[in-house]
Design a protein around this motif. Sequence first.
Motif, short mmCIF file in Angstrom:
data_model
loop_
_atom_site.label_atom_id
_atom_site.label_comp_id
_atom_site.label_asym_id
_atom_site.label_seq_id
_atom_site.Cartn_x
_atom_site.Cartn_y
_atom_site.Cartn_z
N VAL A 380 -10.91 -12.64 -19.61
CA VAL A 380 -11.49 -12.08 -20.83
C VAL A 380 -12.62 -12.96 -21.35
O VAL A 380 -13.63 -12.47 -21.85
N ARG A 381 -12.47 -14.26 -21.22
CA ARG A 381 -13.42 -15.18 -21.83
C ARG A 381 -14.76 -15.22 -21.10
O ARG A 381 -15.82 -15.25 -21.73
N SER A 382 -14.72 -15.17 -19.79
CA SER A 382 -15.98 -15.24 -19.02
C SER A 382 -16.45 -13.88 -18.53
O SER A 382 -17.61 -13.71 -18.19
N GLY A 383 -15.54 -12.93 -18.46
CA GLY A 383 -15.88 -11.63 -17.93
C GLY A 383 -15.88 -11.57 -16.42
O GLY A 383 -16.14 -10.51 -15.84
N GLU A 384 -15.59 -12.67 -15.76
CA GLU A 384 -15.61 -12.71 -14.30
C GLU A 384 -14.32 -12.11 -13.73
O GLU A 384 -13.26 -12.18 -14.35
N VAL A 385 -14.44 -11.55 -12.53
CA VAL A 385 -13.27 -11.02 -11.83
C VAL A 385 -12.52 -12.19 -11.22
O VAL A 385 -13.03 -12.89 -10.35
N ALA A 386 -11.28 -12.40 -11.69
CA ALA A 386 -10.48 -13.52 -11.19
C ALA A 386 -9.80 -13.18 -9.88
O ALA A 386 -9.57 -14.07 -9.05
N ALA A 387 -9.48 -11.92 -9.67
CA ALA A 387 -8.80 -11.54 -8.43
C ALA A 387 -8.83 -10.02 -8.28
O ALA A 387 -9.00 -9.27 -9.26
N TYR A 388 -8.68 -9.57 -7.04
CA TYR A 388 -8.48 -8.16 -6.73
C TYR A 388 -7.09 -7.99 -6.15
O TYR A 388 -6.65 -8.78 -5.31
N ILE A 389 -6.40 -6.96 -6.59
CA ILE A 389 -5.09 -6.63 -6.04
C ILE A 389 -5.20 -5.27 -5.37
O ILE A 389 -5.62 -4.29 -6.00
N THR A 390 -4.81 -5.20 -4.11
CA THR A 390 -4.86 -3.93 -3.37
C THR A 390 -3.53 -3.71 -2.69
O THR A 390 -2.88 -4.66 -2.24
N PRO A 391 -3.09 -2.45 -2.60
CA PRO A 391 -1.82 -2.16 -1.93
C PRO A 391 -1.90 -2.51 -0.45
O PRO A 391 -2.98 -2.67 0.11
N PRO A 392 -0.77 -2.64 0.21
CA PRO A 392 -0.76 -2.92 1.66
C PRO A 392 -1.51 -1.85 2.44
O PRO A 392 -1.63 -0.71 2.00
N GLU A 393 -2.02 -2.23 3.60
CA GLU A 393 -2.79 -1.30 4.41
C GLU A 393 -1.95 -0.12 4.87
O GLU A 393 -2.49 0.93 5.23
N ALA A 394 -0.65 -0.28 4.85
CA ALA A 394 0.21 0.81 5.31
C ALA A 394 0.17 2.01 4.38
O ALA A 394 0.51 3.12 4.75
N THR A 395 -0.23 1.78 3.14
CA THR A 395 -0.33 2.88 2.19
C THR A 395 -1.38 3.86 2.67
O THR A 395 -2.49 3.48 3.00
N THR A 396 -1.05 5.12 2.71
CA THR A 396 -1.94 6.13 3.27
C THR A 396 -2.89 6.65 2.21
O THR A 396 -2.47 7.26 1.23
N GLY A 397 -4.18 6.43 2.41
CA GLY A 397 -5.22 7.03 1.58
C GLY A 397 -5.37 6.39 0.23
O GLY A 397 -4.43 5.85 -0.34
N PRO A 398 -6.60 6.42 -0.33
CA PRO A 398 -6.84 5.89 -1.67
C PRO A 398 -6.21 6.77 -2.75
O PRO A 398 -6.01 7.96 -2.55
N PHE A 399 -5.90 6.19 -3.87
CA PHE A 399 -5.32 6.92 -4.99
C PHE A 399 -5.79 6.26 -6.28
O PHE A 399 -6.30 5.13 -6.27
N SER A 400 -5.60 6.95 -7.37
CA SER A 400 -6.06 6.45 -8.67
C SER A 400 -4.93 5.70 -9.37
O SER A 400 -3.82 6.20 -9.50
#
Length: 511
Positions: A380-400
């Motif tokens: 919040v203080r710097s506005g920088e992205v500290a990390a990205y979290i993504t589901p495992p590759e086994a998950t089929t297809g993108p979702f919201s």
Amino acid sequence: MYFCGISGEPPQDPVISAKSGHVYERRLILKYITDNGTEPLTGDKLEESDLLTIKANPKAAAPRPPTATSIPALLHTLQNEWDALVLETFALRQQYNNTRQELSYALYAQDAASRVIARLVRERDAAREALSNVQATLGVTSAPANGGDVDMAEEGGEAAPPEGVLPKEIVDEIDKTQQTLFAARKKRKVPAGYTSVAGVKTFTAKHTIPSLHSPSPAGINSIALSRLSPGQFVTGGNDKVVQLYDRGTDKVLATLKGHTKRVNQVAFREREGDPTLVLSAGADKIAKIWAHDEASAEYQPRATIRTHKSDLTGAVVHPTSTLFVLSSLDRTYSLHTLSDFVQVYHSAPSEDPFTAIDVHPDGALLALGTPTSKIQICDVRSGEVAAYITPPEATTGPFSINTLSFSENGYHLLAPDSLSSVAIWDLRKMKAAHSIALGESFKVSKVSYDWSAHYFGVAGNEGVRLYAHKTWEELVRFDDVADVTDIVFGEEGREIWATSGREVRIWGVPE
């Protein structure tokens, strides 16, 4: 000869009252008894059993009225009735034509008024846009009247800092809050009497509040509970309205209007010594704030925020209680003060739109959901992205990812890792600690941790399910409600509230 006490005519089927001796026509006196239960001439109580049939022997024919003693008289009577019928028909036709003319005029007047209103709205919007452009060019902002509704322009004036820069005094306040909350959290213990995991297993249906908001378009999208006034809650719906409701009296306390499209998120800001604020974020790109006025006991509009260019998907109060954060499909988020409702930060555009937002309990991090299955963790203080979290590759297809929830201890983040499952992410290792499959037909709409972080809830199209943290045991499920859009835990974890359609459903510990 005798006459009916009701019609004054000779009766065809005469009866006599055993109580008063009066004569009546049977069908007339029976109808009167059915409606009133008394005798018409005396007012005494009368029943059908009190009526005696009069038997004439030999039977006498009823006398003819004087006007019906000859054929010419009968013809004259029929002619009079025909004339009266024709005159009545003519009068009804005239009235019908007049009504049609009045209706046509009313419809024409309504159409003309609608056209005038549409033209005035276009002129108003054009004037606002021109004023916004002039203010942006000159670098000035208009000062609102005291207590009025502050309308923040889309393009920043001097109230809006340069994009990507958070004022130092705000950073210092966030740092101080983060340090205070982090130190307190280590010493914090679950209060005595707080609902345990075993208590959650006993949850049962307690109350249903039906018919909230308008039936067209129907649907509640968000709910928030009051901490200082237990039993009061606020909801935002598809009918563009924010409603404040009191469970104790089962009454709507306030209907707050101002949005032109559905309301996606609502929140309370409650702090001792300050007026209670109600915040809302809508698909009309604006956020609105109402403040409780002690004198009138009503909620008055305080500000309208217009800093985003697309639908707002989240509004959350920062742990400092002096800031709130908005997320939008325009790929940005922004911070605003809750004292003068000024924008103090607006993020640079991201690669993806933001579909959900939550603030870390310490106030230093933001979690932002996207329609591409990724979660951004931002400082919040710097506005920088500290990390990205993504589901495992086994998950089929993108979702919201349309819902997120930090645990109160700050170590975990609850979020969907597919359309039909949720993951508990360990923020210390930035990987999933566990994933819970809910079934292929289950579609996740909302997740929420309780205050103790001992259990959490998952809501969707097939109801509500509660799980224990760490053991991941399913504690209880409620399948008697469908298409749940939001859930929130009640005081001391004794209840869970859910919104479905126009209803608010409450489950909790049995009394």
